[in-house]
Design a protein around this motif. Sequence first.
Motif, PDB file in Angstrom:
ATOM      1  N   PHE A  78     -21.896 -20.697  26.448  1.00 28.51           N
ATOM      2  CA  PHE A  78     -20.914 -21.447  27.226  1.00 28.51           C
ATOM      3  C   PHE A  78     -21.218 -22.412  28.092  1.00 28.51           C
ATOM      4  CE2 PHE A  78     -18.249 -17.954  25.545  1.00 28.51           C
ATOM      5  CZ  PHE A  78     -16.858 -18.684  25.278  1.00 28.51           C
ATOM      6  N   LEU A  79     -22.461 -22.243  28.560  1.00 27.04           N
ATOM      7  CA  LEU A  79     -23.214 -23.290  29.375  1.00 27.04           C
ATOM      8  C   LEU A  79     -23.347 -24.440  28.436  1.00 27.04           C
ATOM      9  CD1 LEU A  79     -24.556 -24.472  31.991  1.00 27.04           C
ATOM     10  CD2 LEU A  79     -26.713 -23.350  31.210  1.00 27.04           C
ATOM     11  N   GLN A  80     -23.789 -24.274  27.488  1.00 28.34           N
ATOM     12  CA  GLN A  80     -24.293 -25.323  26.397  1.00 28.34           C
ATOM     13  C   GLN A  80     -22.899 -26.279  26.113  1.00 28.34           C
ATOM     14  OE1 GLN A  80     -24.697 -25.833  21.610  1.00 28.34           O
ATOM     15  NE2 GLN A  80     -25.017 -23.628  22.485  1.00 28.34           N
ATOM     16  N   PHE A  81     -22.038 -25.759  25.803  1.00 30.31           N
ATOM     17  CA  PHE A  81     -20.914 -26.194  25.618  1.00 30.31           C
ATOM     18  C   PHE A  81     -20.215 -27.107  26.674  1.00 30.31           C
ATOM     19  CE2 PHE A  81     -20.551 -23.810  21.690  1.00 30.31           C
ATOM     20  CZ  PHE A  81     -20.603 -24.809  21.086  1.00 30.31           C
ATOM     21  N   PHE A  82     -20.333 -26.259  27.838  1.00 28.80           N
ATOM     22  CA  PHE A  82     -19.864 -27.018  29.213  1.00 28.80           C
ATOM     23  C   PHE A  82     -20.643 -28.241  29.571  1.00 28.80           C
ATOM     24  CE2 PHE A  82     -20.400 -27.646  33.828  1.00 28.80           C
ATOM     25  CZ  PHE A  82     -19.104 -27.608  34.102  1.00 28.80           C
ATOM     26  N   LEU A  83     -21.866 -28.303  29.369  1.00 25.62           N
ATOM     27  CA  LEU A  83     -22.759 -29.145  29.785  1.00 25.62           C
ATOM     28  C   LEU A  83     -22.578 -30.456  28.898  1.00 25.62           C
ATOM     29  CD1 LEU A  83     -26.066 -27.548  30.850  1.00 25.62           C
ATOM     30  CD2 LEU A  83     -24.417 -28.938  32.318  1.00 25.62           C
ATOM     31  N   PHE A  84     -22.473 -30.082  27.534  1.00 27.16           N
ATOM     32  CA  PHE A  84     -22.310 -31.208  26.347  1.00 27.16           C
ATOM     33  C   PHE A  84     -20.961 -31.717  26.380  1.00 27.16           C
ATOM     34  CE2 PHE A  84     -21.264 -31.885  21.894  1.00 27.16           C
ATOM     35  CZ  PHE A  84     -22.027 -33.198  21.780  1.00 27.16           C
ATOM     36  N   ILE A  85     -19.864 -30.995  26.797  1.00 30.63           N
ATOM     37  CA  ILE A  85     -18.498 -31.622  26.988  1.00 30.63           C
ATOM     38  C   ILE A  85     -18.694 -32.809  28.138  1.00 30.63           C
ATOM     39  CG2 ILE A  85     -16.053 -31.315  27.533  1.00 30.63           C
ATOM     40  CD1 ILE A  85     -16.521 -28.210  25.965  1.00 30.63           C
ATOM     41  N   ALA A  86     -19.284 -32.157  29.297  1.00 34.97           N
ATOM     42  CA  ALA A  86     -19.149 -32.971  30.484  1.00 34.97           C
ATOM     43  C   ALA A  86     -20.391 -34.057  30.195  1.00 34.97           C
ATOM     44  CB  ALA A  86     -19.912 -32.060  31.855  1.00 34.97           C
ATOM     45  N   ALA A  87     -21.414 -34.125  29.545  1.00 36.04           N
ATOM     46  CA  ALA A  87     -22.248 -35.066  29.324  1.00 36.04           C
ATOM     47  C   ALA A  87     -21.658 -36.260  28.646  1.00 36.04           C
ATOM     48  CB  ALA A  87     -23.376 -34.676  28.706  1.00 36.04           C
ATOM     49  N   TRP A  91       2.409 -30.674  30.114  1.00 38.11           N
ATOM     50  CA  TRP A  91       1.168 -30.758  31.280  1.00 38.11           C
ATOM     51  C   TRP A  91       0.727 -32.306  31.204  1.00 38.11           C
ATOM     52  CZ3 TRP A  91      -1.170 -26.905  34.582  1.00 38.11           C
ATOM     53  CH2 TRP A  91      -0.449 -25.939  34.792  1.00 38.11           C
ATOM     54  N   ALA A  92       0.850 -33.077  29.993  1.00 42.31           N
ATOM     55  CA  ALA A  92       0.301 -34.389  30.140  1.00 42.31           C
ATOM     56  C   ALA A  92       1.201 -35.404  30.406  1.00 42.31           C
ATOM     57  CB  ALA A  92      -0.156 -34.566  28.351  1.00 42.31           C
ATOM     58  N   ARG A  93       2.414 -35.114  30.395  1.00 46.99           N
ATOM     59  CA  ARG A  93       3.632 -35.874  30.948  1.00 46.99           C
ATOM     60  C   ARG A  93       3.704 -35.605  32.450  1.00 46.99           C
ATOM     61  NH1 ARG A  93       6.013 -34.234  25.958  1.00 46.99           N
ATOM     62  NH2 ARG A  93       7.337 -32.709  27.410  1.00 46.99           N
ATOM     63  N   PHE A 126      -4.966 -29.811  33.667  1.00 44.16           N
ATOM     64  CA  PHE A 126      -4.931 -29.961  31.997  1.00 44.16           C
ATOM     65  C   PHE A 126      -5.837 -31.081  31.529  1.00 44.16           C
ATOM     66  CE2 PHE A 126      -2.766 -31.392  28.020  1.00 44.16           C
ATOM     67  CZ  PHE A 126      -2.902 -30.133  27.448  1.00 44.16           C
ATOM     68  N   SER A 127      -6.191 -32.088  32.197  1.00 40.88           N
ATOM     69  CA  SER A 127      -7.110 -33.173  31.831  1.00 40.88           C
ATOM     70  C   SER A 127      -8.462 -32.599  31.866  1.00 40.88           C
ATOM     71  CB  SER A 127      -6.890 -34.409  32.707  1.00 40.88           C
ATOM     72  OG  SER A 127      -5.547 -34.896  32.698  1.00 40.88           O
ATOM     73  N   ASN A 128      -8.694 -31.521  32.477  1.00 33.64           N
ATOM     74  CA  ASN A 128     -10.184 -30.914  32.526  1.00 33.64           C
ATOM     75  C   ASN A 128     -10.310 -29.473  32.371  1.00 33.64           C
ATOM     76  OD1 ASN A 128     -11.335 -33.392  34.108  1.00 33.64           O
ATOM     77  ND2 ASN A 128      -9.755 -33.060  35.282  1.00 33.64           N
ATOM     78  N   SER A 129      -9.033 -29.122  31.566  1.00 37.43           N
ATOM     79  CA  SER A 129      -8.943 -27.617  31.213  1.00 37.43           C
ATOM     80  C   SER A 129     -10.139 -27.006  30.123  1.00 37.43           C
ATOM     81  CB  SER A 129      -7.536 -27.360  30.742  1.00 37.43           C
ATOM     82  OG  SER A 129      -7.225 -28.301  29.461  1.00 37.43           O
ATOM     83  N   LEU A 130     -10.429 -27.885  29.638  1.00 40.37           N
ATOM     84  CA  LEU A 130     -11.533 -27.377  28.524  1.00 40.37           C
ATOM     85  C   LEU A 130     -12.921 -27.103  29.373  1.00 40.37           C
ATOM     86  CD1 LEU A 130     -12.251 -26.693  25.774  1.00 40.37           C
ATOM     87  CD2 LEU A 130     -13.180 -29.169  25.366  1.00 40.37           C
ATOM     88  N   LEU A 131     -13.185 -28.184  30.201  1.00 43.46           N
ATOM     89  CA  LEU A 131     -14.422 -27.781  31.195  1.00 43.46           C
ATOM     90  C   LEU A 131     -14.018 -26.518  31.951  1.00 43.46           C
ATOM     91  CD1 LEU A 131     -15.991 -31.093  32.175  1.00 43.46           C
ATOM     92  CD2 LEU A 131     -17.075 -29.342  31.076  1.00 43.46           C
TER      93      LEU A 131
END
Length: 224
Positions: free
Chosen positions: A67-76, A115-117, A126-131
């Motif tokens: 999960f750190l891998q994906f967190f950093l990859f998404i952010a980068a 939530w996008a509206r 919602f715009s940062n929910s994945l991170l």
Amino acid sequence: MRQLRDNALSLVFGALFVLALAGQSVAGWFENNERLAQHGMPPEAFGAFLTSSEFVVDVAENWQSEFLQFFLFIAATIWFVQRGSPESKKPGDEGPGTDKDQMVGEHAKPDSPSWARARGIRRTIFSNSLLLVMGTVFLLSWLAQSLAGTVVMNSENAEHGQAPISWVEYLGSPDFWNRTLQNWQSEFLAVGAMIALSIFLRQRGSSESKPVGLPHYAAATESE
């Protein structure tokens, strides 16, 4: 059948996860009982092993690195690009994008998530929910690893007649950082290799690859 087809990728990896975790639990149980037998101790029941610190620390140390891998990859990938890689946006597209690009607020579509509206904090979340979710699972897994690792370390210390250590002491121990960094380095290598190799190599039919005939320097989005 349509539901199965539309969700096949998630279902396949979900099934692989369950099978791999089950296999790990059985193999770990046998290994643990072999170790107990070597010390002249009775075997442990399978259910007891599943809730043991030995099993939890092995599972958690892998989860936190993934999960750190994906967190950093998404952010980068918000701010950094790699020309020619399908894992990257095109050079010049760095940043979070405009509301129009992201289809939020007044630019939302009729079928966009509610939530996008929305405005204010709901849209920000919602715009940062994945991170947020990836980061939360990473931190919780890392916490579980450290707590379970402390119990395992103290169990080993007791076997050798050594004094127990605190959770804070374990956080600074070589055992904790060896378990942590050996997973981190492999995750960073895998992501870096995927980014770089996908510039020059192809896999026909995969969404993780550019079209076979697209030039090396071009991003996958440039074929659209």
